[in-house]
Motif scaffolding. Sequence first.
Motif: not given
Length: 161
Positions: A145-161
Amino acid sequence: MQLIGNPTPTRRLPEGVSESQVLSWAQAILEDKFKRSHYFNNPSATREYLQASLAMSEREQFALLLLDSQHGLLHCEIIFQGTINSAPVYPREIVKTALAHNAAAVILAHNHPSGHPEPSDADKQLTNVIVKALNVVDIRVLDHFIIGGTTITSFAERGLL
């Protein structure tokens, strides 16, 4: 009375209580709530946990959530800390920490103090190196997960894992 953020009545803190104390208490409460009684089986549960941990930091921090075989939290540790736009991350130390806690799986997380949670090419490459290193000792990486303020990006959800 000390004020934080915008001076609104809902944001007043009691005399002698700092924002960092409140955040520290919130972190302790979340750790107690999630420790071994909560299972990280979906990205939204992990987001809730990480939001309070890393979103407010002014420095880049890299956290490691160490999980048992049922994905219950064994331990959470900020394993690396850096500057406003980078943190040194050593896969060897991640493997050592995971083995020391007898983790079956891990979740990687780091913040972007800029508030922009998009994974960089360096983030993607590092994640792949960590996944390969942990695969050698049979420890799964469930997400990054990458946390940028109130927004969080998931590698798994993006198919990056």
